[in-house]
Design an enzyme around this catalytic site. Structure first.
Site, PDB file in Angstrom:
ATOM      1  CB  SER A  19      -1.067   0.322   1.063  1.00 11.32           C
ATOM      2  OG  SER A  19      -1.216   0.915   1.837  1.00 11.32           O
ATOM      3  CG  HIS A  44      -3.959  -1.422  -1.972  1.00 11.83           C
ATOM      4  ND1 HIS A  44      -4.825  -1.652  -2.256  1.00 11.83           N
ATOM      5  CD2 HIS A  44      -3.800  -0.328  -1.193  1.00 11.83           C
ATOM      6  CE1 HIS A  44      -6.344  -1.243  -1.785  1.00 11.83           C
ATOM      7  NE2 HIS A  44      -5.178  -0.248  -0.452  1.00 11.83           N
ATOM      8  CG  ASP A  46      -4.679   3.741   0.586  1.00  6.59           C
ATOM      9  OD1 ASP A  46      -5.635   2.593   0.596  1.00  6.59           O
ATOM     10  OD2 ASP A  46      -3.404   2.409   1.615  1.00  6.59           O
ATOM     11  CG  MET A  48      -7.504   8.063   2.615  1.00  3.22           C
ATOM     12  SD  MET A  48      -6.332   8.226   4.264  1.00  3.22           S
ATOM     13  CE  MET A  48      -5.781   6.647   4.168  1.00  3.22           C
ATOM     14  CG  HIS A  77      -8.679   1.864  -0.663  1.00  2.00           C
ATOM     15  ND1 HIS A  77      -8.423   1.013   0.290  1.00  2.00           N
ATOM     16  CD2 HIS A  77     -10.208   1.851  -0.739  1.00  2.00           C
ATOM     17  CE1 HIS A  77      -9.456   0.932   1.311  1.00  2.00           C
ATOM     18  NE2 HIS A  77     -10.479   1.531   0.555  1.00  2.00           N
ATOM     19  CG  MET A  79     -10.438   5.088   1.773  1.00  2.00           C
ATOM     20  SD  MET A  79      -8.919   4.689   2.789  1.00  2.00           S
ATOM     21  CE  MET A  79      -7.507   4.464   1.010  1.00  2.00           C
ATOM     22  CG  MET A 148     -12.137  -1.212   4.358  1.00  2.00           C
ATOM     23  SD  MET A 148     -10.333  -1.228   3.479  1.00  2.00           S
ATOM     24  CE  MET A 148      -9.657  -0.453   4.827  1.00  2.00           C
ATOM     25  CG  ASP A 182      -6.605  -2.049   2.630  1.00  2.00           C
ATOM     26  OD1 ASP A 182      -5.712  -2.155   3.536  1.00  2.00           O
ATOM     27  OD2 ASP A 182      -6.839  -0.927   1.704  1.00  2.00           O
TER      28      ASP A 182
HETATM   29  C1  DX5 Z   1      -6.285   2.554   5.429  1.00  2.00           C
HETATM   30  C2  DX5 Z   1      -5.254   1.652   3.981  1.00  2.00           C
HETATM   31  C3  DX5 Z   1      -4.984   0.833   4.298  1.00  2.00           C
HETATM   32  C4  DX5 Z   1      -3.461   1.038   4.727  1.00  2.00           C
HETATM   33  C5  DX5 Z   1      -2.909   0.174   5.085  1.00  2.00           C
HETATM   34  O1  DX5 Z   1      -7.326   2.932   5.299  1.00  2.00           O
HETATM   35  O2  DX5 Z   1      -6.184   1.615   3.201  1.00  2.00           O
HETATM   36  O3  DX5 Z   1      -4.414   0.376   3.336  1.00  2.00           O
HETATM   37  O4  DX5 Z   1      -2.807   1.765   4.261  1.00  2.00           O
HETATM   38  O5  DX5 Z   1      -2.255  -0.333   6.475  1.00  2.00           O
HETATM   39  P1  DX5 Z   1      -1.571  -1.502   6.943  1.00  2.00           P
HETATM   40  O6  DX5 Z   1      -1.240  -2.222   6.428  1.00  2.00           O
HETATM   41  O7  DX5 Z   1      -0.451  -0.285   7.786  1.00  2.00           O
HETATM   42  O8  DX5 Z   1      -2.949  -0.874   8.779  1.00  2.00           O
HETATM   43 ZN    ZN Z   2      -6.198   0.676   0.955  1.00  2.00          ZN
END
Ligand code: DX5
Ligand code: ZN
Length: 235
Positions: A19, A44, A46, A48, A77, A79, A148, A182
């Site tokens: 990630s 992956h 992320d 946000m 992903h 968010m 999740m 995740d």
């Molecule tokens: C959380 C993210 C994850 C996160 C995972 O909201 O979607 O992808 O980076 O990180 P770890 O493995 O540290 O939980």
């Molecule tokens: Zn993620």
């Protein structure tokens, strides 16, 4: 395009997906190459927005920059509060899989269909407290479910085992659906997730907070191999 990248993701599975949340954003090109050398086959990302989740990360320019440095499938992903609005620019930036949160939308099936129309692979994500019932209306028309195991928003949180029950239920009902987990995935939690039928394992801290990406990837992959779901009859 979507078909080829879906096939690449399916062929990689079961797989660890680093990630890009806790990586060195000052050296993305180097990070991608180190992850590739460590055995990563899919990344992956992320995204946000500081609205759907309290944290804020990055969006299209980083996806586009990564796209120029790798041919690995980019699993994005989202968010964010309005995933349909940003789906097209994300596809244009080079996303191969777009996963939106069911909690962010009013009509999960309609959002899935809108994203699907862009010719990209579609995933739906649900937080630990969200029930499987909420995603059922779109299950026939998506490529992946992201279960999740922490509340979306931050890396480094503790694994919530409620994800395992959801994976088991989905796997028994949909043998061919891609399942991803995740949050809080490390050498102790990845095995149970694999045994529950998961295909794709997103990992942040357990890779980026170690000295060797290659060693971390190997330990995680060994645990995946040791927990083949077909060999574990519910144990
Ligand atoms: C959380 C993210 C994850 C996160 C995972 O909201 O979607 O992808 O980076 O990180 P770890 O493995 O540290 O939980
Ligand atoms: Zn993620």
């Amino acid at each position: 395009m979507a078909k080829a990248s879906l096939e690449a993701i399916r062929n990689a599975a079961p797989a660890v997906l680093p990630s890009l949340l806790l990586c060195d954003f000052g050296d993305l090109k180097g990070e991608v190459s180190r992850l590739r050398d460590a055995g990563a086959e899919v990344l992956h990302l992320d995204v946000m927005d500081g609205h759907f989740v309290p944290n804020m990360t990055y969006a299209m320019p980083i996806v586009e920059g990564l796209r120029r440095h790798t041919d690995m499938p980019l699993d994005v992903h989202l968010m964010i509060s309005d995933p349909a609005k940003y789906a097209r620019p994300m596809v244009e930036a080079g996303a191969d899989m777009l996963t939106f949160h069911v909690e962010a939308v009013r009509d999960v099936a309609e959002t899935a269909a809108q994203i699907r129309e862009l010719g990209v692979n579609v995933g739906v994500a649900l937080n630990p407290e969200t029930s499987l019932a909420s995603i059922r209306p779109c299950l026939a028309d998506i490529d992946m479910v992201l279960v999740m195991s922490v509340e979306a928003g931050f890396g480094g949180q503790k694994f919530n085992p409620v994800a395992l029950e959801k994976l088991q239920t989905l796997r028994s009902e949909f043998p061919d659906l891609l399942l991803e987990i995740d949050g809080g995935i490390d050498p102790t939690t990845i095995g149970p997730a694999r045994a529950a039928g998961c295909d794709l394992f997103v990992v942040g801290s357990a890779i980026f907070k170690t000295d060797s990406y290659a060693d971390a990837m190997k330990v995680l992959s060994d645990q995946i191999a040791a927990h083949d779901p077909s060999a574990e009859h519910g144990s």
